[in-house]
Design a protein around this motif. Structure first.
Motif, PDB file in Angstrom:
ATOM      1  N   MET A  16       0.810  -1.077  -0.342  1.00 38.96           N
ATOM      2  CA  MET A  16       0.077  -0.428  -0.179  1.00 38.96           C
ATOM      3  C   MET A  16       0.940   1.307  -0.219  1.00 38.96           C
ATOM      4  O   MET A  16       0.749   2.419  -0.305  1.00 38.96           O
ATOM      5  N   GLU A  17       2.487   1.281   0.771  1.00 37.09           N
ATOM      6  CA  GLU A  17       2.601   2.217   0.651  1.00 37.09           C
ATOM      7  C   GLU A  17       3.851   2.527  -0.610  1.00 37.09           C
ATOM      8  O   GLU A  17       3.857   3.445  -1.000  1.00 37.09           O
ATOM      9  N   GLU A  18       3.426   1.429  -1.182  1.00 44.06           N
ATOM     10  CA  GLU A  18       3.985   1.242  -2.682  1.00 44.06           C
ATOM     11  C   GLU A  18       3.019   1.888  -3.727  1.00 44.06           C
ATOM     12  O   GLU A  18       3.169   2.688  -4.006  1.00 44.06           O
ATOM     13  N   ILE A  19       2.065   1.363  -3.193  1.00 47.62           N
ATOM     14  CA  ILE A  19       0.856   2.512  -4.667  1.00 47.62           C
ATOM     15  C   ILE A  19       0.933   3.867  -3.934  1.00 47.62           C
ATOM     16  O   ILE A  19       0.432   4.898  -5.153  1.00 47.62           O
ATOM     17  N   ASP A  20       0.904   4.324  -2.576  1.00 45.00           N
ATOM     18  CA  ASP A  20       0.702   6.033  -2.427  1.00 45.00           C
ATOM     19  C   ASP A  20       1.987   6.086  -3.023  1.00 45.00           C
ATOM     20  O   ASP A  20       1.853   7.238  -3.042  1.00 45.00           O
ATOM     21  N   ALA A  21       3.057   5.807  -3.176  1.00 44.31           N
ATOM     22  CA  ALA A  21       4.203   6.448  -3.683  1.00 44.31           C
ATOM     23  C   ALA A  21       4.037   6.311  -5.141  1.00 44.31           C
ATOM     24  O   ALA A  21       4.724   8.048  -5.366  1.00 44.31           O
TER      25      ALA A  21
END
Length: 234
Positions: A16-21
């Motif tokens: 999810m952090e990757e998606i946010d970035a």
């Protein structure tokens, strides 16, 4: 090639952090992802803290639950169709007349009112238990209590935004947002899960229930995402 789904709650958070970035902050999927990331981190904290009676079950259900969302993210990224409950959000994700909270609510509608029931059933099957066996329901309800603070925070942020748009349509949007409740949606999800569980050995009945659930969620998300008034500029 289909991306491999996370197998741990830490893996879910990382994804999810990757998606946010990767996504523009105004992207509709990004708006939902930010809320979901916050919720998942909160659940992880309580899994670690011993809040749940069966933390292993709760964590596994959380991972399976997240997988349904992540499969749709991967499908959209690869140019493949998303599932019916998720189509309204992914189709509207670039519409800048829609408020971030509308995107977040549409994502929560798809994920809670469709995916959560499936996650309960799939986790019970995998772990050879059932929704009525303790402490499955008790731990499920404990998550509802955790979400109250997150929901209050989301609504407070929205209230700050909407005062900048003092129009009648904006007030209509405010009332529509107030009508959505994560805890109420989770109560419906639990009911759907028990009905799907009862129908698990009857493929025809199971599919009829699943199709009806998906169609209802799709229709609700389209109503949630109806443009009312442009959000204030950043």
């Amino acid at each position: 090639m289909t991306a491999q789904l996370p197998t741990t709650i830490d893996g879910v958070i990382s994804r999810m952090e990757e998606i946010d970035a990767e996504l523009d902050r105004h992207d509709g999927v990004a708006c939902f992802n930010r809320v979901y990331l916050k919720v998942t981190k909160l659940v992880k904290e309580h899994v670690t803290a011993g809040t749940f009676k069966d933390p292993a079950f709760l964590e596994r259900m959380d991972v399976i639950f997240a997988g349904h969302y992540l499969k749709n993210v991967d499908a959209a990224k690869a140019g493949r169709p998303t599932e019916l409950p998720w189509q309204p959000l992914f189709e509207a994700r670039g519409n800048r007349v829609i408020w971030p909270i509308q995107f977040a609510l549409a994502g929560m509608n798809a994920h809670i009112n469709h995916d959560l029931a499936l996650a309960v059933v799939e986790t019970c099957k995998e772990r050879s238990t059932a929704p009525e066996v303790a402490p499955v329901h008790e731990d499920f309800e404990k998550v509802n209590d955790l979400l109250a603070s997150v929901e209050a925070e989301i609504r407070a942020e929205f209230e700050l935004q909407i005062v900048k748009v003092a129009t009648a349509p904006a007030e209509q949007l405010k009332h529509a947002v107030a009508a959505f409740s994560m805890s109420s949606a989770r109560e419906v999800a639990w009911l759907n899960a028990t009905q799907l569980w009862e129908a698990r050995n009857n493929p025809v009945k199971y599919q009829v229930q699943l199709t009806a659930m998906a169609g209802a969620v799709n229709a609700t998300s389209r109503m949630i995402l109806a443009p009312v008034v442009p959000p204030p500029a950043d």
